[in-house]
Structures are given as structure tokens and as C-alpha cells.
Design a protein around this motif. Structure first.
Motif, mmCIF file in Angstrom:
data_model
loop_
_atom_site.group_PDB
_atom_site.id
_atom_site.type_symbol
_atom_site.label_atom_id
_atom_site.label_comp_id
_atom_site.label_asym_id
_atom_site.label_seq_id
_atom_site.Cartn_x
_atom_site.Cartn_y
_atom_site.Cartn_z
ATOM 1 N N ARG A 54 0.832 -1.199 0.000
ATOM 2 C CA ARG A 54 0.000 0.000 0.000
ATOM 3 C C ARG A 54 0.871 1.255 0.000
ATOM 4 N NH1 ARG A 54 -4.623 0.995 4.465
ATOM 5 N NH2 ARG A 54 -2.835 1.096 5.867
ATOM 6 N N ARG A 55 1.929 1.227 0.821
ATOM 7 C CA ARG A 55 2.842 2.367 0.866
ATOM 8 C C ARG A 55 3.414 2.697 -0.510
ATOM 9 N NH1 ARG A 55 5.585 4.444 5.192
ATOM 10 N NH2 ARG A 55 4.530 4.055 7.154
ATOM 11 N N ALA A 56 3.857 1.658 -1.212
ATOM 12 C CA ALA A 56 4.452 1.865 -2.534
ATOM 13 C C ALA A 56 3.400 2.401 -3.505
ATOM 14 C CB ALA A 56 5.045 0.565 -3.047
ATOM 15 N N GLU A 57 2.200 1.817 -3.453
ATOM 16 C CA GLU A 57 1.149 2.228 -4.394
ATOM 17 C C GLU A 57 0.685 3.660 -4.151
ATOM 18 O OE1 GLU A 57 -0.702 -2.198 -5.285
ATOM 19 O OE2 GLU A 57 -1.996 -0.675 -4.388
ATOM 20 N N ARG A 58 0.670 4.058 -2.883
ATOM 21 C CA ARG A 58 0.209 5.409 -2.567
ATOM 22 C C ARG A 58 1.339 6.427 -2.577
ATOM 23 N NH1 ARG A 58 -3.850 4.780 2.567
ATOM 24 N NH2 ARG A 58 -5.546 3.691 1.486
ATOM 25 N N GLY A 59 2.545 5.966 -2.803
ATOM 26 C CA GLY A 59 3.699 6.862 -2.781
ATOM 27 C C GLY A 59 3.962 7.420 -1.398
ATOM 28 N N GLU A 60 3.690 6.590 -0.361
ATOM 29 C CA GLU A 60 3.887 7.053 1.018
ATOM 30 C C GLU A 60 5.265 6.686 1.556
ATOM 31 O OE1 GLU A 60 -0.753 6.753 2.496
ATOM 32 O OE2 GLU A 60 0.598 5.088 2.891
ATOM 33 N N GLY A 61 6.174 6.429 0.649
ATOM 34 C CA GLY A 61 7.517 6.048 1.094
ATOM 35 C C GLY A 61 7.657 4.554 1.193
ATOM 36 N N GLN A 62 8.909 4.122 1.298
ATOM 37 C CA GLN A 62 9.223 2.696 1.307
ATOM 38 C C GLN A 62 8.752 2.008 2.583
ATOM 39 O OE1 GLN A 62 11.515 0.516 -0.492
ATOM 40 N NE2 GLN A 62 11.237 1.783 -2.292
ATOM 41 N N VAL A 63 8.444 0.732 2.449
ATOM 42 C CA VAL A 63 8.303 -0.131 3.622
ATOM 43 C C VAL A 63 9.736 -0.328 4.153
ATOM 44 C CG1 VAL A 63 7.726 -2.472 4.380
ATOM 45 C CG2 VAL A 63 6.323 -1.345 2.641
ATOM 46 N N THR A 64 9.955 -0.078 5.444
ATOM 47 C CA THR A 64 11.297 -0.258 6.007
ATOM 48 C C THR A 64 11.688 -1.729 5.931
ATOM 49 O OG1 THR A 64 10.733 1.493 7.541
ATOM 50 C CG2 THR A 64 12.737 0.261 8.021
ATOM 51 N N GLN A 65 12.823 -2.013 5.290
ATOM 52 C CA GLN A 65 13.220 -3.401 5.086
ATOM 53 C C GLN A 65 14.309 -3.827 6.063
ATOM 54 O OE1 GLN A 65 14.410 -3.328 0.984
ATOM 55 N NE2 GLN A 65 12.313 -3.389 0.232
ATOM 56 N N HIS A 66 14.036 -4.910 6.784
ATOM 57 C CA HIS A 66 15.030 -5.486 7.692
ATOM 58 C C HIS A 66 15.345 -6.896 7.217
ATOM 59 C CE1 HIS A 66 14.728 -2.276 10.584
ATOM 60 N NE2 HIS A 66 13.431 -2.461 10.747
ATOM 61 N N LEU A 67 16.625 -7.191 7.111
ATOM 62 C CA LEU A 67 17.036 -8.525 6.703
ATOM 63 C C LEU A 67 17.470 -9.301 7.942
ATOM 64 C CD1 LEU A 67 17.572 -10.161 4.052
ATOM 65 C CD2 LEU A 67 19.941 -9.387 4.217
ATOM 66 N N LEU A 68 16.885 -10.478 8.147
ATOM 67 C CA LEU A 68 17.253 -11.293 9.315
ATOM 68 C C LEU A 68 17.826 -12.622 8.829
ATOM 69 C CD1 LEU A 68 17.202 -11.572 12.432
ATOM 70 C CD2 LEU A 68 15.012 -12.720 12.173
ATOM 71 N N LEU A 69 19.096 -12.830 9.130
ATOM 72 C CA LEU A 69 19.787 -14.046 8.701
ATOM 73 C C LEU A 69 19.640 -15.109 9.789
ATOM 74 C CD1 LEU A 69 21.631 -15.250 6.520
ATOM 75 C CD2 LEU A 69 23.563 -14.110 7.584
ATOM 76 N N THR A 70 18.990 -16.224 9.442
ATOM 77 C CA THR A 70 18.775 -17.261 10.451
ATOM 78 C C THR A 70 19.500 -18.555 10.064
ATOM 79 O OG1 THR A 70 16.749 -18.036 9.398
ATOM 80 C CG2 THR A 70 16.500 -16.338 11.046
ATOM 81 N N ARG A 71 19.578 -19.484 11.017
ATOM 82 C CA ARG A 71 20.263 -20.760 10.814
ATOM 83 C C ARG A 71 21.720 -20.552 10.413
ATOM 84 N NH1 ARG A 71 15.888 -24.819 8.260
ATOM 85 N NH2 ARG A 71 14.606 -24.833 10.118
ATOM 86 N N TYR A 72 22.364 -19.587 11.015
ATOM 87 C CA TYR A 72 23.747 -19.255 10.695
ATOM 88 C C TYR A 72 24.691 -20.166 11.467
ATOM 89 C CZ TYR A 72 27.507 -16.082 9.326
ATOM 90 O OH TYR A 72 28.620 -15.520 8.773
ATOM 91 N N ASN A 73 25.664 -20.713 10.755
ATOM 92 C CA ASN A 73 26.604 -21.628 11.387
ATOM 93 C C ASN A 73 28.038 -21.097 11.209
ATOM 94 O OD1 ASN A 73 28.346 -23.783 12.003
ATOM 95 N ND2 ASN A 73 26.801 -25.305 11.447
ATOM 96 N N PRO A 74 28.548 -20.355 12.210
ATOM 97 C CA PRO A 74 29.861 -19.701 12.080
ATOM 98 C C PRO A 74 30.991 -20.682 11.751
ATOM 99 C CG PRO A 74 28.742 -18.953 14.048
ATOM 100 C CD PRO A 74 27.942 -20.090 13.518
ATOM 101 N N ALA A 75 30.900 -21.911 12.264
ATOM 102 C CA ALA A 75 31.969 -22.885 12.011
ATOM 103 C C ALA A 75 32.026 -23.239 10.528
ATOM 104 C CB ALA A 75 31.730 -24.133 12.851
ATOM 105 N N ARG A 76 30.873 -23.413 9.909
ATOM 106 C CA ARG A 76 30.853 -23.746 8.481
ATOM 107 C C ARG A 76 31.243 -22.544 7.634
ATOM 108 N NH1 ARG A 76 26.347 -27.683 6.339
ATOM 109 N NH2 ARG A 76 28.146 -28.248 5.071
ATOM 110 N N VAL A 77 30.909 -21.332 8.096
ATOM 111 C CA VAL A 77 31.325 -20.117 7.388
ATOM 112 C C VAL A 77 32.852 -20.033 7.404
ATOM 113 C CG1 VAL A 77 31.281 -17.583 7.396
ATOM 114 C CG2 VAL A 77 29.181 -18.869 7.863
ATOM 115 N N ALA A 78 33.449 -20.341 8.566
ATOM 116 C CA ALA A 78 34.891 -20.214 8.736
ATOM 117 C C ALA A 78 35.667 -21.124 7.783
ATOM 118 C CB ALA A 78 35.281 -20.523 10.179
#
Lengths: 271, 96
Positions: free
Chosen positions: A166-190
């Protein structure tokens, strides 16, 4: 005072939307806010199980939308926090049972009832249910796993949030976007087996609002019907608490993104 | 990690592969986001027409949609095979 509407969405299924909705809603309630969390997954109700109120569902979201029950009758009061309420999805109806006007009416009524936050737990996919869950949102929490199909789907969802709300369609500004990274495994990243926080941030062009480590406490919590954020001793619970604080405007450093340091003997002999 | 780990050959980390694949596909999908649904179909039909006259491959047709403030430019370029005209470009501008 109108309620702030936060959609928890992802595109891909099984990434932790419902777990996140439950913990986010509970965390906001723990911070003293009046919160309602709504399950938009009509036909596949699950939020009630994660919140531990499955045996107390009498009327659901579809009943309210169709005027078969009042909002008051349908809101299930949480047994731990008296300022937290759950609105369950219908288990018997199909996804066409929700309408845009009906959803808008429910959200407006919640505002009138003095709710501070309404959390919309979106179904997977990009069809009607997901569209309705995001349409009225002020903020969005896009749940993503460090895995190729989830990252790609999140980018698609970010695109929809920027155009099909609705915000985008009415030009009322962006929906605030938050990215949440889940199931993160630091050992496998390393060891280069998993996309890192920065990889995901770079690809999607957006910073994370939180990183939830892969944790056995999440399954334990869902087994017990207690949102994992209530388990304040668990890493996942603490990571969700940090996330809620950041959404409320606090600045907190990311935790649980590095491998715990090993001792000298462990390094020499392995393990 | 043990003391003899350096003897093992390390393969390319799969996270690097994932990152590069995602970079490409996400960029590609972003550029075609909001483009009309008929583009792939139009591309195929154009190919059929062109094939009646010259033998070209589907890879030879490129469709680009560019947006400027107020108007969109739909650019079609067809690379013709050797022996004919080297290349030919057709531009069509659609008002918006």
C-alpha cells in the motif's frame, strides 16, 4: 495512535518465518508493548503451535474477516505476557477466504484497540496470502538462510515490498526493510562451506538487522510451544532479543557470528 | 583441525561458488524486474519470423529494456550470420 504493522516474510518456506514471528512478537511484548501476532497461512496454521496456544483456538482470523466472530472473541491471550495476543489462521478454509478489505478492517480494529504492534506471519510463496500479509506493512522482516535458493527468493521479496504494498502504491515512502539471517553456522562459514553475513549483505545490498545462529534450542522451544526468545540463556534467544532491540531503535553489536576460540591443546590435537 | 591438515588438498570453498552464482542471477533478475511478461514470447515470435529469411539461433537475439525518466526504450538486436549483413539492430521506442 495507529499500530505499527510488521510483516515477517521470506518467499522460501522453512527458513524460520513462524519462529521469527513468535519471538519478535514475544520480544516486543517483553519490552512492554501491546502486540498482536497474526497467522496469514490459511489452511496450514502453525503459529499457534509455536506460541503454545493450539488448544485454545476457538475462532480464527477468517472468522473475524467474515464477521462470524468478533475480534475480541478471536484474539488468544498469551499465557506468559498479558499484553500479547495471537490470532490463529483457519485450518479448514482455503486461501481465498481472506480479502484485502477484510484484512484492512481487522488491522484498523487492532489500531483502535490500542495495539502498538501487529506482526503478520506470512505464508511461503508469493501468492495471495503472502501478498495480503505484506500489503499493509510499515516494516518488513525478510528472513533469509545462508543458502542459494533462500537468498534468491529474498531478493524477489525485497522487490515486491518495494512495489506491491500500500505504501508503494500510494507513494507514502518505502516499507522499512530489515534482513534477518537465520540458521547461521559460524563454524561452516569459517571453513568456506557457508555464505557469510557479508556475502549475503553484499548480494542483497542491504544490512542485516540480526543474525540468529543455528541452535538446538530452536527445536526444543518449538517442541515445548515456547518462543525461543523466552529462553534467555540460549544463543538463539539472545540473538532474537538483540534483533528486537535493534528494531526498537537500539544499537547493538552482532553476536554469535564467530567461531568460539579453541584452546591450545585443541588446536594442536584437533577436535 | 589437526596437525596434519596441511597435507590435504583444499578444494575451492563452496561458499565462494555460491556467492558468484548468486551475484550473477540476482543482478540478472533485478534488471528484468518490472519488464513486461510478453518479452520472452515476443523474442520467440520474432525469432520465428527472422528464421523464415535467415538462419539464426535464439542466442542471436538480444532484448534490452531501459528506463529513463518518463520513457522506456525497448532495444532488439539481431546478430545475423556471416555472408549476410554483419549485424543489424532494430530500435523501437515505446512511450510511457
Amino acid at each position: 495512535m495507529t499500530a505499527e504493522i510488521i510483516v515477517v516474510t521470506s518467499g522460501k518456506g522453512g527458513v524460520g518465518k513462524t519462529t521469527t514471528s513468535a519471538s519478535l512478537a514475544t520480544g516486543l511484548a517483553m519490552a512492554g508493548k501491546k502486540v498482536a501476532v497474526i497467522d496469514f497461512d490459511v489452511g496450514l496454521r502453525n503459529l499457534d503451535l509455536i506460541m503454545g496456544c493450539e488448544r485454545r483456538v476457538v475462532y480464527d482470523f477468517v472468522n473475524v474477516v467474515h464477521g462470524e466472530a468478533t475480534l475480541k472473541q478471536s484474539l488468544i491471550k498469551d499465557k506468559r505476557y498479558e499484553n500479547l495476543f495471537v490470532l490463529a489462521a483457519s485450518q479448514t478454509r482455503d486461501k481465498d477466504a481472506l480479502t484485502q478489505e477484510g484484512v484492512e478492517k481487522v488491522l484498523d480494529s487492532l489500531s483502535e484497540e490500542g495495539f502498538d504492534y501487529v506482526i503478520c506471519d506470512s505464508p511461503a510463496g508469493i501468492e495471495k496470502g503472502a501478498h495480503l500479509a505484506m500489503y499493509f506493512a510499515d516494516k518488513a522482516v525478510v528472513v533469509v538462510n545462508p543458502e542459494v535458493s533462500s537468498v534468491r527468493d529474498s531478493d524477489r521479496i525485497l522487490g515486491l515490498l518495494a512495489s506491491k504494498t500500500r505504501r508503494a502504491e500510494r507513494g507514502e515512502g518505502q516499507v522499512t526493510q530489515h534482513l534477518l539471517l537465520t540458521r547461521y553456522n559460524p563454524a561452516r562459514v569459517a571453513i568456506g562451506e557457508m555464505l557469510s553475513v557479508t556475502d549475503v549483505e553484499d548480494i542483497l545490498g542491504i544490512k542485516v538487522v540480526g543474525v540468529i545462529p543455528e541452535s538446538e534450542n530452536v527445536l526444543t522451544a518449538s517442541n515445548n510451544g515456547v518462543p525461543v526468545i523466552v529462553d534467555t540463556a540460549s544463543p538463539a534467544g539472545q540473538a532474537y532479543s538483540d534483533t528486537v532491540a535493534r528494531i526498537l531503535g537500539e544499537e547493538r553489536p552482532l553476536r554469535f557470528i564467530d567461531v568460539p576460540k579453541k584452546g591450545f591443546l585443541q588446536r594442536v590435537f584437533g577436535g | 583441525m589437526g596437525i596434519l591438515d596441511f597435507l590435504k588438498r583444499r578444494p575451492e570453498p563452496t561458499a565462494t561458488v555460491a556467492r558468484e552464482r548468486l551475484r550473477i542471477i540476482v543482478a540478472q533478475e533485478r534488471s528484468s524486474r518490472g519488464a513486461p511478461d510478453y518479452l520472452p514470447m515476443m523474442r520467440n515470435e520474432l525469432l520465428e519470423v527472422i528464421k523464415k529469411y535467415v538462419h539464426v539461433d535464439i542466442e542471436a537475439i538480444n532484448i534490452n529494456l531501459e528506463r529513463d525518466s518518463g520513457h522506456e526504450i525497448l532495444e532488439l538486436s539481431v546478430t545475423l550470420p556471416d555472408g549476410k549483413a554483419k549485424s543489424d539492430a532494430t530500435n523501437a521506442t515505446t512511450a510511457n
